[in-house]
Design an enzyme around this catalytic site. Structure first.
Site, PDB file in Angstrom:
ATOM      1  N   GLY A  14       0.628  -1.302   0.107  1.00  0.00           N
ATOM      2  CA  GLY A  14      -0.146   0.149  -0.022  1.00  0.00           C
ATOM      3  C   GLY A  14       0.780   1.187  -0.047  1.00  0.00           C
ATOM      4  N   SER A  16       2.624   4.766   1.242  1.00  0.00           N
ATOM      5  CA  SER A  16       3.220   5.030   2.174  1.00  0.00           C
ATOM      6  C   SER A  16       2.133   5.964   3.324  1.00  0.00           C
ATOM      7  CB  SER A  16       4.245   6.442   2.039  1.00  0.00           C
ATOM      8  OG  SER A  16       5.002   6.951   2.909  1.00  0.00           O
ATOM      9  N   GLY A  17       2.144   5.613   4.373  1.00  0.00           N
ATOM     10  CA  GLY A  17       1.237   6.194   5.382  1.00  0.00           C
ATOM     11  C   GLY A  17      -0.160   5.575   5.185  1.00  0.00           C
ATOM     12  N   SER A  88       5.787  -2.014  -2.275  1.00  0.00           N
ATOM     13  CA  SER A  88       5.790  -2.844  -3.395  1.00  0.00           C
ATOM     14  C   SER A  88       4.980  -2.458  -4.312  1.00  0.00           C
ATOM     15  CB  SER A  88       5.663  -4.462  -2.826  1.00  0.00           C
ATOM     16  OG  SER A  88       4.592  -4.421  -1.769  1.00  0.00           O
TER      17      SER A  88
HETATM   18  N1  PPS Z   1      10.271   8.122  -3.467  1.00  0.00           N
HETATM   19  C1  PPS Z   1       9.707   7.553  -2.535  1.00  0.00           C
HETATM   20  N2  PPS Z   1       8.565   6.646  -2.634  1.00  0.00           N
HETATM   21  C2  PPS Z   1       8.122   5.961  -1.495  1.00  0.00           C
HETATM   22  N3  PPS Z   1       8.753   5.902  -0.361  1.00  0.00           N
HETATM   23  C3  PPS Z   1       9.814   6.415  -0.232  1.00  0.00           C
HETATM   24  C4  PPS Z   1      10.267   7.349  -1.020  1.00  0.00           C
HETATM   25  N4  PPS Z   1      11.379   8.065  -0.522  1.00  0.00           N
HETATM   26  C5  PPS Z   1      11.442   7.599   0.639  1.00  0.00           C
HETATM   27  N5  PPS Z   1      10.608   6.832   0.979  1.00  0.00           N
HETATM   28  C6  PPS Z   1      10.331   6.121   2.151  1.00  0.00           C
HETATM   29  O1  PPS Z   1      10.677   4.736   1.705  1.00  0.00           O
HETATM   30  C7  PPS Z   1       9.840   3.778   2.342  1.00  0.00           C
HETATM   31  C8  PPS Z   1       9.353   2.699   1.559  1.00  0.00           C
HETATM   32  O2  PPS Z   1      10.066   1.797   1.245  1.00  0.00           O
HETATM   33  P1  PPS Z   1       9.570   0.328   0.471  1.00  0.00           P
HETATM   34  O3  PPS Z   1      10.930  -0.370   0.679  1.00  0.00           O
HETATM   35  O4  PPS Z   1       8.586  -0.041   1.508  1.00  0.00           O
HETATM   36  O5  PPS Z   1       9.381   0.820  -0.940  1.00  0.00           O
HETATM   37  S1  PPS Z   1       9.397  -0.221  -2.181  1.00  0.00           S
HETATM   38  O6  PPS Z   1       8.635  -1.481  -1.780  1.00  0.00           O
HETATM   39  O7  PPS Z   1      10.740  -0.680  -2.453  1.00  0.00           O
HETATM   40  O8  PPS Z   1       8.659   0.600  -3.285  1.00  0.00           O
HETATM   41  C9  PPS Z   1       8.398   4.575   2.721  1.00  0.00           C
HETATM   42  O9  PPS Z   1       8.213   4.009   3.950  1.00  0.00           O
HETATM   43  P2  PPS Z   1       6.551   4.041   4.288  1.00  0.00           P
HETATM   44  O10 PPS Z   1       6.039   5.349   4.713  1.00  0.00           O
HETATM   45  O11 PPS Z   1       6.639   2.847   5.538  1.00  0.00           O
HETATM   46  O12 PPS Z   1       5.842   3.131   3.319  1.00  0.00           O
HETATM   47  C10 PPS Z   1       9.067   6.038   2.941  1.00  0.00           C
HETATM   48  O13 PPS Z   1       9.108   6.422   4.346  1.00  0.00           O
HETATM   49  N1  ADP Z   2      -7.330   1.734  10.355  1.00  0.00           N
HETATM   50  C1  ADP Z   2      -6.109   2.311  10.462  1.00  0.00           C
HETATM   51  N2  ADP Z   2      -5.060   1.247  10.057  1.00  0.00           N
HETATM   52  C2  ADP Z   2      -3.610   1.641  10.268  1.00  0.00           C
HETATM   53  N3  ADP Z   2      -3.307   2.645  10.375  1.00  0.00           N
HETATM   54  C3  ADP Z   2      -4.294   3.744  10.678  1.00  0.00           C
HETATM   55  C4  ADP Z   2      -5.621   3.563  10.608  1.00  0.00           C
HETATM   56  N4  ADP Z   2      -6.294   4.510  10.863  1.00  0.00           N
HETATM   57  C5  ADP Z   2      -5.487   5.435  11.123  1.00  0.00           C
HETATM   58  N5  ADP Z   2      -3.890   5.054  10.849  1.00  0.00           N
HETATM   59  C6  ADP Z   2      -2.795   5.832  10.985  1.00  0.00           C
HETATM   60  O1  ADP Z   2      -2.128   6.126   9.812  1.00  0.00           O
HETATM   61  C7  ADP Z   2      -0.677   6.114   9.968  1.00  0.00           C
HETATM   62  C8  ADP Z   2      -0.319   4.818   9.119  1.00  0.00           C
HETATM   63  O2  ADP Z   2       1.212   5.137   9.155  1.00  0.00           O
HETATM   64  P1  ADP Z   2       2.190   3.751   8.750  1.00  0.00           P
HETATM   65  O3  ADP Z   2       1.645   2.659   9.700  1.00  0.00           O
HETATM   66  O4  ADP Z   2       3.465   4.043   9.095  1.00  0.00           O
HETATM   67  O5  ADP Z   2       1.839   3.634   7.407  1.00  0.00           O
HETATM   68  P2  ADP Z   2       2.849   2.799   6.276  1.00  0.00           P
HETATM   69  O6  ADP Z   2       3.691   1.664   6.872  1.00  0.00           O
HETATM   70  O7  ADP Z   2       1.971   2.402   5.376  1.00  0.00           O
HETATM   71  O8  ADP Z   2       3.655   3.900   5.708  1.00  0.00           O
HETATM   72  C9  ADP Z   2      -0.607   5.583  11.624  1.00  0.00           C
HETATM   73  O9  ADP Z   2      -0.173   7.009  11.953  1.00  0.00           O
HETATM   74  C10 ADP Z   2      -1.945   5.172  11.999  1.00  0.00           C
HETATM   75  O10 ADP Z   2      -1.913   5.488  13.405  1.00  0.00           O
END
Ligand code: PPS
Ligand code: ADP
Length: 181
Positions: A14, A16-17, A88
């Site tokens: 999914g 980021s965030g 991914s």
């Molecule tokens: N350009 C760009 N696009 C997306 N994300 C970015 C980028 N640069 C840095 N980050 C940070 O790196 C985390 C994503 O790494 P991943 O290894 O999950 O990415 S991937 O599966 O290889 O596409 C991602 O973490 P999550 O927020 O936990 O998803 C970001 O914090």
């Molecule tokens: N139903 C939910 N499931 C997961 N996270 C949630 C949900 N509702 C709100 N959030 C918030 O969304 C944010 C997700 O961040 P994170 O888990 O780091 O996302 P990711 O790993 O996909 O980047 C957190 O601050 C979390 O508390």
């Protein structure tokens, strides 16, 4: 000598965030509490170690995903339940690695772009929208959603607890016991 059962791989994909880490950590804790052998491969941690130096081009993301799948497969072979949390973003690569893992579940952690931009857990969307980050998933880089995920969690509609319950029931976890495969 008894054969080790094959562990499951639960693959969270999914934006980021979207909530991948939050849900994977909640599931991890629940399974640990129940005495399960479980490991969490989180995108951020993997990129600091196993995939250090990789960027966010398609080639680098695919390499990252394949490395994670390789390690997940090794652990699962020894009976460990493996939780993967990684954007991914490319369907072809995701489908390929998941199809090669014997016992994998794909979890689509789904939240719309406006919601994750609003959450902006790490402040990265603001930077990406200002043009300070290139190839940022969902902003100026693709995210290809699963067409038929095993579990689809809309994290803007359900709570973390509801998401966790959905995951536990998909894993067949009942009354404090993890279903064996
Ligand atoms: N350009 C760009 N696009 C997306 N994300 C970015 C980028 N640069 C840095 N980050 C940070 O790196 C985390 C994503 O790494 P991943 O290894 O999950 O990415 S991937 O599966 O290889 O596409 C991602 O973490 P999550 O927020 O936990 O998803 C970001 O914090
Ligand atoms: N139903 C939910 N499931 C997961 N996270 C949630 C949900 N509702 C709100 N959030 C918030 O969304 C944010 C997700 O961040 P994170 O888990 O780091 O996302 P990711 O790993 O996909 O980047 C957190 O601050 C979390 O508390």
């Amino acid at each position: 000598m008894s054969r080790t059962r094959q562990g499951r791989v639960v693959w969270f994909t999914g934006l980021s965030g979207a909530g991948k880490t939050t849900l994977a950590q909640a599931l991890y804790q629940e399974l640990v509490d129940q005495g399960e052998q479980v490991e969490l491969l989180d995108g951020d941690a993997v990129r600091e170690n196993l995939s250090k130096g990789l960027g966010f081009s398609k080639a680098d993301r695919d390499t990252n995903v394949r490395r994670i799948a390789f390690v997940a497969g090794l652990l699962a072979r020894h009976g460990v339940t493996v939780l993967v949390s990684a954007i991914s973003p490319y369907r072809d690569t995701r489908d390929q690695v998941l199809s090669e893992l014997p016992n994998a579940l794909e979890v689509f952690v789904d939240a719309p772009l406006d919601v994750v931009t609003q959450r902006d857990v790490k402040g990265l969307y603001e930077k990406a929208l200002r043009g300070e980050i290139q190839h940022f998933t969902g902003v100026n880089d693709p995210y290809e959603a699963p067409l038929k995920a095993d579990i689809h969690l809309k994290t803007d509609e359900i709570s973390v607890q509801e998401g966790l319950q959905r995951l536990l029931s998909a894993l067949g976890v009942q009354h404090g016991e993890v279903a064996r495969v």
